[in-house]
Design a protein around this motif. Structure first.
Motif, PDB file in Angstrom:
ATOM      1  N   UNK A   1       0.852  -1.196   0.000  1.00  0.00           N
ATOM      2  CA  UNK A   1       0.000   0.000   0.000  1.00  0.00           C
ATOM      3  C   UNK A   1       0.887   1.245   0.000  1.00  0.00           C
ATOM      4  N   UNK A   2       0.522   2.199  -0.837  1.00  0.00           N
ATOM      5  CA  UNK A   2       1.240   3.479  -0.818  1.00  0.00           C
ATOM      6  C   UNK A   2       0.565   4.491  -1.721  1.00  0.00           C
ATOM      7  N   UNK A   3       0.822   5.743  -1.448  1.00  0.00           N
ATOM      8  CA  UNK A   3       0.277   6.836  -2.268  1.00  0.00           C
ATOM      9  C   UNK A   3       1.383   7.860  -2.506  1.00  0.00           C
ATOM     10  N   UNK A   4       1.513   8.300  -3.759  1.00  0.00           N
ATOM     11  CA  UNK A   4       2.437   9.376  -4.097  1.00  0.00           C
ATOM     12  C   UNK A   4       1.664  10.428  -4.876  1.00  0.00           C
ATOM     13  N   UNK A   5       1.766  11.668  -4.411  1.00  0.00           N
ATOM     14  CA  UNK A   5       1.191  12.800  -5.151  1.00  0.00           C
ATOM     15  C   UNK A   5       2.330  13.765  -5.450  1.00  0.00           C
ATOM     16  N   UNK A   6       2.492  14.087  -6.709  1.00  0.00           N
ATOM     17  CA  UNK A   6       3.511  15.057  -7.113  1.00  0.00           C
ATOM     18  C   UNK A   6       2.824  16.377  -7.449  1.00  0.00           C
ATOM     19  N   UNK A   7       3.208  17.437  -6.736  1.00  0.00           N
ATOM     20  CA  UNK A   7       2.669  18.753  -7.074  1.00  0.00           C
ATOM     21  C   UNK A   7       3.469  19.265  -8.265  1.00  0.00           C
ATOM     22  N   UNK A   8       2.796  19.450  -9.394  1.00  0.00           N
ATOM     23  CA  UNK A   8       3.496  19.954 -10.584  1.00  0.00           C
ATOM     24  C   UNK A   8       2.932  21.329 -10.932  1.00  0.00           C
ATOM     25  N   UNK A   9       2.268  21.468 -12.064  1.00  0.00           N
ATOM     26  CA  UNK A   9       1.752  22.788 -12.447  1.00  0.00           C
ATOM     27  C   UNK A   9       0.820  22.655 -13.633  1.00  0.00           C
ATOM     28  N   UNK A  10      -0.080  23.645 -13.771  1.00  0.00           N
ATOM     29  CA  UNK A  10      -0.907  23.726 -14.974  1.00  0.00           C
ATOM     30  C   UNK A  10      -0.032  23.844 -16.232  1.00  0.00           C
ATOM     31  N   UNK A  11       1.212  24.273 -16.045  1.00  0.00           N
ATOM     32  CA  UNK A  11       2.098  24.473 -17.202  1.00  0.00           C
ATOM     33  C   UNK A  11       2.421  23.162 -17.910  1.00  0.00           C
ATOM     34  N   UNK A  12       2.084  22.033 -17.266  1.00  0.00           N
ATOM     35  CA  UNK A  12       2.253  20.744 -17.924  1.00  0.00           C
ATOM     36  C   UNK A  12       1.222  20.595 -19.052  1.00  0.00           C
ATOM     37  N   UNK A  13       0.041  21.179 -18.849  1.00  0.00           N
ATOM     38  CA  UNK A  13      -1.029  21.089 -19.866  1.00  0.00           C
ATOM     39  C   UNK A  13      -0.922  22.213 -20.883  1.00  0.00           C
ATOM     40  N   UNK A  14      -0.586  23.411 -20.407  1.00  0.00           N
ATOM     41  CA  UNK A  14      -0.499  24.577 -21.290  1.00  0.00           C
ATOM     42  C   UNK A  14       0.678  25.423 -20.809  1.00  0.00           C
TER      43      UNK A  14
END
Ligand code: NAP
Length: 259
Positions: A132-145
């Motif tokens: 069991x594990x969870x990873x959340x990476x905070x990235x940015x809207x700049x990945x989409x646009x």
């Protein structure tokens, strides 16, 4: 909704303020013990103490630069066994495409791509062993646009996004869920400093720069760290077992796209 993660332990990187703080608060509210991190010890200790008082969870702190090997080693040593990893760090500076040399790219890649990858490599094997594990990476809207003035961020976060897309699928069978959370404009120090730069380059006041940015968003406002944290906690919950390698955009509809 019961997120089903009470009693788990999370590392939340870069979490004395802003979006990381929002994530730490929401996880603590769900009963998760925390290891919080930031470079500045004073704000970090103050944030940790507020969270202990408010939610009654255990909070350890590591005042260190998470983008350095030493900082990450300190964080991992204090944390020990971890169920949830929230990757975050400060964003690269704005500028023009002509401003950036190799060293600037290396620094951005270190902060916003290789640091999260190093922590994933350090912690995910244990999560897989325990199933069991969870990873959340905070990235940015700049990945989409892309955000043109944030070319360093656009580049480094695109690299991380590609890594996560494949890796999330390699680890999913062991009960480890990894996704990215993409902030649009949220009311934090970071967005305030970007507004200050816009004001300077356009010869307008900071208030005018903020108002123009907010008016261009369908909601007419910025997101809050609380809203962001709530989504992060959901992405760390028991409910996301079938959600693998996704990029969740929280931007008030700012990116005008059907999908
Ligand atoms: P923020 O309000 O400036 O907060 C940054 C937090 O991270 C602070 O607690 C800071 O504390 C800590 N921090 C920064 N660099 C660190 C490092 N090297 N090691 C450890 N801790 C560090 O920023 P934010 O708005 O929450 O943004 C978080 C991330 O989301 C950034 O990468 C940013 O580029 C990205 N993002 C934000 C927005 C937005 O609208 N806010 C939009 C898109 C993307 P110390 O300074 O004491 O270390």
């Amino acid at each position: 909704m019961d997120l089903g993660i009470a009693g788990k332990k999370a590392i939340v990187c870069a979490s004395s303020k802003g979006l990381g703080r929002g994530c730490a608060e929401a996880l603590a509210e769900a009963g998760v013990d925390l290891v919080m991190n930031a470079r500045g010890a004073e704000a970090l200790e103050a944030a940790a103490e507020e969270i202990r008082q408010k939610y009654g969870v255990n909070v350890d702190t590591v005042a260190a630069d998470v983008t350095t090997e030493e900082g990450r080693a300190q964080l991992l040593e204090v944390a020990g066994q971890v169920d949830i990893l929230v990757n975050n760090a400060g964003g690269p500076p704005p500028g023009m495409w002509t401003d950036w040399e190799r060293e600037d790219f290396i620094k951005a890649l270190d902060s916003n791509m290789l640091t999260p990858i190093a922590l994933i490599k350090a912690l995910v094997p244990g999560m897989m062993e325990r199933g069991w594990g969870r990873v959340v990476n905070i990235t940015s809207q700049s990945v989409k646009a892309p955000i043109a003035v944030l070319g360093l961020s656009n580049s480094a976060r695109a690299g991380l996004t590609g890594y996560v897309a494949g890796t999330a699928r390699q680890i999913a069978g062991s009960g480890v869920v990894m996704n990215n959370l993409l902030p649009g404009s949220h009311a934090t120090d970071r967005i305030a400093s970007l507004d200050a730069r816009t004001a300077e380059t356009q010869g307008i006041s900071i208030d005018e720069a903020r108002a123009a940015r907010q008016a261009a968003n369908p909601t007419g406002r910025d997101g809050t760290p609380e809203e962001f944290g709530a989504m992060c906690a959901f992405l760390c919950s028991k409910h996301v077992g079938y959600m693998i390698g996704q990029n969740v955009l929280l931007d008030g509809g700012g990116i005008n796209a059907t999908l």
